[in-house]
Design a protein around this motif. Structure first.
Motif, PDB file in Angstrom:
ATOM      1  N   SER A   1      17.200  46.013  -4.771  1.00  0.00           N
ATOM      2  CA  SER A   1      16.289  46.276  -5.884  1.00  0.00           C
ATOM      3  C   SER A   1      16.665  47.528  -6.649  1.00  0.00           C
ATOM      4  CB  SER A   1      14.844  46.403  -5.358  1.00  0.00           C
ATOM      5  OG  SER A   1      14.432  45.214  -4.737  1.00  0.00           O
ATOM      6  N   LYS A   2      17.705  48.210  -6.198  1.00  0.00           N
ATOM      7  CA  LYS A   2      18.091  49.455  -6.859  1.00  0.00           C
ATOM      8  C   LYS A   2      18.535  49.176  -8.298  1.00  0.00           C
ATOM      9  CE  LYS A   2      18.513  53.848  -5.604  1.00  0.00           C
ATOM     10  NZ  LYS A   2      17.458  54.593  -4.896  1.00  0.00           N
ATOM     11  N   ASN A   3      19.361  48.098  -8.449  1.00  0.00           N
ATOM     12  CA  ASN A   3      19.814  47.638  -9.768  1.00  0.00           C
ATOM     13  C   ASN A   3      19.449  46.157  -9.901  1.00  0.00           C
ATOM     14  OD1 ASN A   3      21.170  50.150 -10.477  1.00  0.00           O
ATOM     15  ND2 ASN A   3      22.683  49.573  -8.918  1.00  0.00           N
ATOM     16  N   LEU A   4      19.657  45.634 -11.128  1.00  0.00           N
ATOM     17  CA  LEU A   4      19.384  44.220 -11.343  1.00  0.00           C
ATOM     18  C   LEU A   4      20.359  43.358 -10.535  1.00  0.00           C
ATOM     19  CD1 LEU A   4      18.792  44.183 -15.214  1.00  0.00           C
ATOM     20  CD2 LEU A   4      17.081  43.988 -13.408  1.00  0.00           C
ATOM     21  N   SER A   5      19.882  42.286  -9.998  1.00  0.00           N
ATOM     22  CA  SER A   5      20.727  41.354  -9.246  1.00  0.00           C
ATOM     23  C   SER A   5      21.353  40.351 -10.206  1.00  0.00           C
ATOM     24  CB  SER A   5      19.893  40.612  -8.196  1.00  0.00           C
ATOM     25  OG  SER A   5      19.375  41.523  -7.247  1.00  0.00           O
ATOM     26  N   VAL A   6      22.548  39.916  -9.866  1.00  0.00           N
ATOM     27  CA  VAL A   6      23.306  38.973 -10.712  1.00  0.00           C
ATOM     28  C   VAL A   6      23.361  37.621 -10.006  1.00  0.00           C
ATOM     29  CG1 VAL A   6      25.508  38.459 -11.817  1.00  0.00           C
ATOM     30  CG2 VAL A   6      24.682  40.822 -11.700  1.00  0.00           C
ATOM     31  N   PHE A   7      22.898  36.606 -10.729  1.00  0.00           N
ATOM     32  CA  PHE A   7      22.981  35.238 -10.213  1.00  0.00           C
ATOM     33  C   PHE A   7      24.120  34.516 -10.925  1.00  0.00           C
ATOM     34  CE2 PHE A   7      21.730  30.833 -11.285  1.00  0.00           C
ATOM     35  CZ  PHE A   7      21.953  30.257 -10.048  1.00  0.00           C
ATOM     36  N   SER A   8      25.056  33.967 -10.191  1.00  0.00           N
ATOM     37  CA  SER A   8      26.218  33.262 -10.767  1.00  0.00           C
ATOM     38  C   SER A   8      26.117  31.774 -10.449  1.00  0.00           C
ATOM     39  CB  SER A   8      27.533  33.820 -10.217  1.00  0.00           C
ATOM     40  OG  SER A   8      27.693  35.162 -10.610  1.00  0.00           O
ATOM     41  N   LEU A   9      26.417  30.937 -11.492  1.00  0.00           N
ATOM     42  CA  LEU A   9      26.359  29.484 -11.340  1.00  0.00           C
ATOM     43  C   LEU A   9      27.702  28.895 -11.758  1.00  0.00           C
ATOM     44  CD1 LEU A   9      24.687  26.875 -10.871  1.00  0.00           C
ATOM     45  CD2 LEU A   9      24.052  26.970 -13.280  1.00  0.00           C
ATOM     46  N   ASP A  10      28.326  28.186 -10.862  1.00  0.00           N
ATOM     47  CA  ASP A  10      29.633  27.556 -11.137  1.00  0.00           C
ATOM     48  C   ASP A  10      29.416  26.088 -11.503  1.00  0.00           C
ATOM     49  OD1 ASP A  10      30.886  29.922 -10.555  1.00  0.00           O
ATOM     50  OD2 ASP A  10      31.235  29.419  -8.451  1.00  0.00           O
ATOM     51  N   VAL A  11      30.018  25.700 -12.651  1.00  0.00           N
ATOM     52  CA  VAL A  11      29.917  24.311 -13.131  1.00  0.00           C
ATOM     53  C   VAL A  11      31.332  23.732 -13.258  1.00  0.00           C
ATOM     54  CG1 VAL A  11      29.101  22.805 -14.966  1.00  0.00           C
ATOM     55  CG2 VAL A  11      27.838  24.877 -14.415  1.00  0.00           C
ATOM     56  N   THR A  12      31.574  22.590 -12.647  1.00  0.00           N
ATOM     57  CA  THR A  12      32.901  21.954 -12.684  1.00  0.00           C
ATOM     58  C   THR A  12      32.853  20.743 -13.616  1.00  0.00           C
ATOM     59  OG1 THR A  12      33.332  22.635 -10.411  1.00  0.00           O
ATOM     60  CG2 THR A  12      34.714  20.872 -11.311  1.00  0.00           C
ATOM     61  N   VAL A  13      33.758  20.743 -14.607  1.00  0.00           N
ATOM     62  CA  VAL A  13      33.843  19.618 -15.562  1.00  0.00           C
ATOM     63  C   VAL A  13      35.250  19.036 -15.509  1.00  0.00           C
ATOM     64  CG1 VAL A  13      32.095  20.570 -17.079  1.00  0.00           C
ATOM     65  CG2 VAL A  13      34.462  21.174 -17.449  1.00  0.00           C
ATOM     66  N   SER A  14      35.390  17.752 -15.924  1.00  0.00           N
ATOM     67  CA  SER A  14      36.691  17.048 -15.897  1.00  0.00           C
ATOM     68  C   SER A  14      37.472  17.388 -17.153  1.00  0.00           C
ATOM     69  CB  SER A  14      36.472  15.533 -15.796  1.00  0.00           C
ATOM     70  OG  SER A  14      37.695  14.849 -15.920  1.00  0.00           O
TER      71      SER A  14
END
Length: 990
Positions: A897-910
């Motif tokens: 909680s000290k800094n903002l947390s980063v949420f990463s989303l990986d998307v795979t396309v053809s």
């Protein structure tokens, strides 16, 4: 006004009415149960005063008689000298001689010398027998209008010849008053007991009233008769005739009331016949402050009534909360069963039973304390009177010894003067006559060389000692003209008699300038005062049923005096008096002679004097009164419950009406939901706890109400205690807190611990409130500091309470710690972890590594920080599991909680279906629009680029920033939003 509030108002009115009825019943019950007890206490005090007054009058009469005895002896000595004068050198005419006159009687008429005014002359009828006394009223004789009596003594010294001498009676009484002031003694007793004692004549005046013969100086001038003091004719007729007949029943027949000094006084009257108090019949009138009677009753009633009202208010709040709950919210089947009328009635009666048990305990405890407090005051006053009696006895003995020595010096000087003037009277027979007259063992006459020349004893050829070691050596000073020498009582080394030698110089009639000595041997019993009353008599006068007084020699442990004569001479310890009680100023409960007592001791000249009250007497009818008080409260509270249940049954009917919900219910539900959300903000939490009091559970509201009432009561008592003068030992509360009662396991220590607990509780509560108010303005960091400070305050309060509680029960912590130095060292090794935890907790707070509300990872466990305590830190993890970690084990902390947390989303396309550039452009264009769909994210979603390429596919990375506490919500929301975006754009991902 809505129905719940109307019902609440009706309940308040009913509670006030029931409170008035309950208060009246308590006053009546207290008066019935404790009235007799109070009268018995006052009767005991009146007995002590009556006995003291009797002793005063007897002592006063004794001292006056002693002055009269001195006057008669002086008269007799002068008569002996005058007898010698008329035998040798007298012309037969009346003449002044010494301090009197020699009168000649001829033909029944008395010839007076010229020095006597004609008004004083009287006839021979006054002279009855060879010796006697008579009085002359000078005021009447001289017509001065003043009462002044002249005492005249006479002694027949020859045929029709008398020696006569006189003295003003007022002067004789004044000399007696110097030795013993009866009025001062009476005032001291009045002050000790808090009473006013008046003497009223038994004889009524012309108006039918009984004039006062004595009254205190501070009484109003209008108090001139017994009737003016509230005494009626019926009271006088029913008055007890002696101190022995004083009892509660008798007092009830002779009680009155009078007002003065803005204070009400209860009056009692006692008839004193003959020598019981005075030599004449009088009435003793006692004025006792009304507060002595009503203070205990009022204090008891107020406290029990307050407890009754507290229980009633809690019931009102509880029912009010229940009515609001069932009227404003639809209930499911489980709730309906839980809040049903039967269960509600059972819960209500359970609360009443608990409340009445508390009332029973409080009333029994308070009445016990009030009676013990009264006993303590009575003990102090009784011991004060006893100590005063002992001191008076010592002073009277010392004064009497000094005075009688002075009297014998005067006798010896008069005898020396007679022998100087009439040396022919110096014969063995005359010395014997002189000895018999002044009640001496013998008289010796020594010449200027210190040798005995005459004595009426069997010892002859005596000589004054020539060395300082001799008991008669100091009398050689008389041979040098020293007027007198007085010795204390001792055993004469030559005669073997126990007496006091009193010597005066004897001027030689033959050789001027030379002196002999005249020694008078006075028996010890003639110097010591006669005991008009013994200490046993005094102790008996100070006790009544259920009390005991005795004295003990602390060295031999033998009972010297006692109000119970059977105990005298017995060993006090063998009668179960504790060894610890053999000290000065002992105040405690103990067992004595197979009886449980409460008593006190005082040391007077090495002797311990005790006054004790039996516990059965102290606790008489206390349980009866407590039971009646709690039963009355139960009945009145049952009436209140009946009224409240009537309204609750109507309100409860609303739960079965499906779909029906009052408008105000919807509003309150909305406010409730807002409150739930606002609870997350610590700065709003304190205000909400006050503004939304009624929306909590009924039991919670009742408990909070109890806390508020207790805090208010404690604060009120403390304010009264410190600002209304109650912080002295003159009040019950002040006596319990500051009283000099013996520390130990007793009722006083138990009560002081309860009071201490209340003081610590209110102090800690106030400090907690202040800390919360201050820290609530500081945000999350302030909330963290608040929780730590609350822990520290709680621990400090507990430690202080334990320390003071142990002190009150008599445990010396200093000595205990010193005696446990080695075990304490071993214990300190075991307490190492505790100390480490406390230091680590303080370090965590002040280093600011994390605070309450942060999401952290400690030792592989991730969760929200619930609390940072003195010893432990608590984390709330997944599935609401709480992890408790010792502060010493808080290491390698990851603060999410000290800094903002980063949420990463990986998307795979053809890559075969879509061009990479088109997909990237779509993401850069559409991702910012997702900000509106997911409000928990901070800023806009960002396309980070291609993460990996392989197998004809491309993996693209999208990231967002958010608070760690929202990471799960953002994850779900972003997955759903990306899926919707790709579907909308016609892009499929693998």
């Amino acid at each position: 006004m809505n129905r719940p509030k109307l019902k609440l108002f009706g309940g308040i009115v009913l509670l006030i009415v029931l409170g008035i009825l309950c208060g009246g019943f308590l006053l009546f019950t207290n008066g019935v149960v404790n009235g007799v007890y109070n009268l018995e206490v006052q009767a005991a005090r009146m007995k002590a005063i009556s006995s003291s007054v009797a002793g005063i009058q007897e002592l006063n009469t004794y001292v006056e008689n002693r002055e009269l005895e001195k006057f008669v002896k002086k008269l007799s000595l002068a008569a002996l000298a005058a007898k010698g004068l008329i035998k040798n050198n007298w012309d037969g005419k009346s003449v002044d001689y010494n301090d009197g006159s020699i009168l000649n009687v001829e033909d029944g008429k008395i010839e007076f010398p010229e020095s006597i005014p004609p008004e004083f002359e009287f006839d021979q009828s006054k002279l009855v027998g060879n010796e006697g006394l008579f009085s002359v009223d000078l005021g009447k004789l001289l017509d001065t209008g003043e009462e002044d009596t002249y005492l005249v003594g006479y002694n027949k010294i020859g045929d029709s010849i008398y020696y006569m001498e006189g003295e003003l009676l007022s002067e004789l009484e004044e000399r007696a008053k110097i030795n013993f002031d009866a009025e001062s003694r009476l005032k001291a007793i009045e002050e000790a007991f808090g009473f006013k004692v008046l003497f009223a004549s038994e004889e009524a005046d012309a108006d039918g009233n009984h004039p006062l013969l004595y009254k205190a100086d501070d009484l109003p001038e209008t108090f001139t008769t017994a009737e003016a003091c509230g005494i009626t004719k019926e009271m006088l007729e029913n008055a007890p005739t002696s101190s022995r007949s004083l009892s509660a029943e008798k007092l009830m027949e002779s009680v009155g009331r009078v007002e003065y000094k803005n204070q009400s006084w209860i009056t009692f009257v006692q008839a004193a016949k003959g020598s019981d108090i005075l030599n004449e019949n009088v009435y003793l009138v006692y004025l006792i402050p009304e507060e002595e009677f009503i203070s205990m009753t009022m204090q008891q009633t107020v406290v029990i009534l307050a407890a009754f009202l507290v229980v009633g208010i809690i019931l009102l709040v509880w029912f009010y909360s229940l009515i609001r709950l069932v009227r404003h919210y639809r209930l499911n089947e489980e709730q309906a069963e839980h809040l049903g009328t039967r269960r509600t009635v059972r819960k209500a009666f359970s609360m009443i039973v608990i409340g009445c048990l508390v009332i029973f305990f409080v009333s029994a405890l308070l009445l016990s304390l009030l009676r013990l407090f009264g006993i303590c005051n009575s003990v102090k006053k009784s011991l004060s009177v006893l100590e005063q009696r002992v001191e008076d006895s010592k002073l009277e003995e010392k004064t009497t010894l000094k005075e009688r020595k002075a009297s014998y010096v005067t006798y010896a000087e008069n005898l020396a003067a007679i022998l100087k003037e009439r040396p022919e009277l110096a014969t063995k027979e005359n010395l014997q006559t002189f000895s018999d007259l002044i009640e001496a063992d013998y008289i010796m006459i020594y010449d200027p060389d210190g040798k005995e020349v005459l004595s009426n004893s069997q010892y002859v050829n005596m000589e004054l000692g020539k060395t300082p070691e001799s008991s008669t050596y100091e009398f050689r000073r008389l041979l040098k003209g020293i007027p007198s020498v007085v010795h204390d009582v001792q055993t004469d080394e030559e005669t073997g008699l126990k007496n006091a030698l009193i010597g005066v110089c004897l001027e030689s009639p033959e050789d001027a300038g030379k002196y002999g000595a005249l020694l008078v041997a006075v028996p010890e019993d003639k110097l010591r005062p006669e005991k008009l009353e013994t200490l046993d008599d005094v102790m008996k006068s100070l006790v009544t049923a259920g009390t005991l007084s005795f004295s003990v020699d602390p060295e031999s442990q033998v009972i010297k005096n006692s109000s119970n004569s059977e105990m005298i001479g017995k060993n006090a310890v063998s009668l179960e008096l504790p060894q610890t009680a053999l000290i000065d100023s002992y105040r405690d409960f103990f067992t004595f002679n197979n009886t449980a007592c409460y008593g006190e001791s005082t040391d007077i000249d090495g002797t311990l004097y005790y006054y004790a009250a039996e516990q059965p007497h102290i606790y008489k009818n206390i349980l009866v009164y407590a039971g009646l008080a709690s039963l009355a409260c139960f009945v009145f509270l049952t009436v209140l419950i009946g009224y409240l249940m009537f309204g609750y049954k109507k309100a409860f009917a609303y739960w079965s009406k499906e779909g029906e919900e009052l408008e105000e219910a919807a509003e309150e539900r909305k406010r409730f939901e807002e409150d739930q959300a606002a609870q997350e903000d610590p700065r709003k939490r304190w205000k909400l706890s006050l503004s939304r009091f009624g929306l909590r559970t009924p039991m919670h509201n009742a408990s909070v109400t109890l806390e508020i009432l207790m805090v208010g009561a404690i604060v009120g008592v403390m304010v009264w205690y410190y600002f209304k003068g109650a912080n002295t030992t003159g009040s019950l509360l002040g006596f319990v807190i500051h009283g000099q009662w013996t520390k130990g396991f007793n009722l006083f220590s138990f009560t002081s611990i309860l009071i201490l607990f209340a003081q610590v509780l209110i102090t800690v509560t106030i400090l907690k409130v202040l800390v919360r108010i201050v820290s609530s303005t500081m945000g999350p960091k302030g909330d963290t500091f608040c929780r730590l400070a609350l822990n520290l305050i709680t621990y400090a309060g507990m430690i202080f309470f334990v320390y003071m509680a142990l002190y009150n029960v008599g445990i010396n912590l200093g000595a205990l710690i010193a005696s446990l130095s080695l075990p304490a060292f071993a214990l300190s090794l075991g307490a190492k972890d505790l100390i480490t935890d406390i230091v680590a907790g303080i370090s965590i707070v002040f280093d600011g590594e994390f605070r309450v509300g942060d999401i952290v990872d400690i030792g592989g466990f991730s969760g929200k920080v619930l609390e940072i305590g003195v010893r432990t830190t608590k984390l709330l993890g997944a599935n609401n599991n709480i992890k408790i970690i010792a502060n010493r084990d808080v290491k390698n902390v990851i603060n999410k909680s000290k800094n903002l947390s980063v949420f990463s989303l990986d998307v795979t396309v053809s890559m075969s279906d879509y061009k990479l550039k088109e997909v990237e452009d779509m993401l850069r264009t559409q991702l910012p629009k997702l900000r509106e769909q997911v409000p928990e994210i901070t800023g806009e979603p960002v396309y980070r680029g291609v993460k990996a390429i392989g197998g004809g596919n491309a993996t693209l990375t999208i990231s967002v920033e958010c608070e760690e506490m929202d990471i799960d919500k953002v994850t779900r929301a972003m997955n759903h939003a990306i899926q919707d975006l790709f579907d909308e754009q016609g892009v499929k991902f693998k």
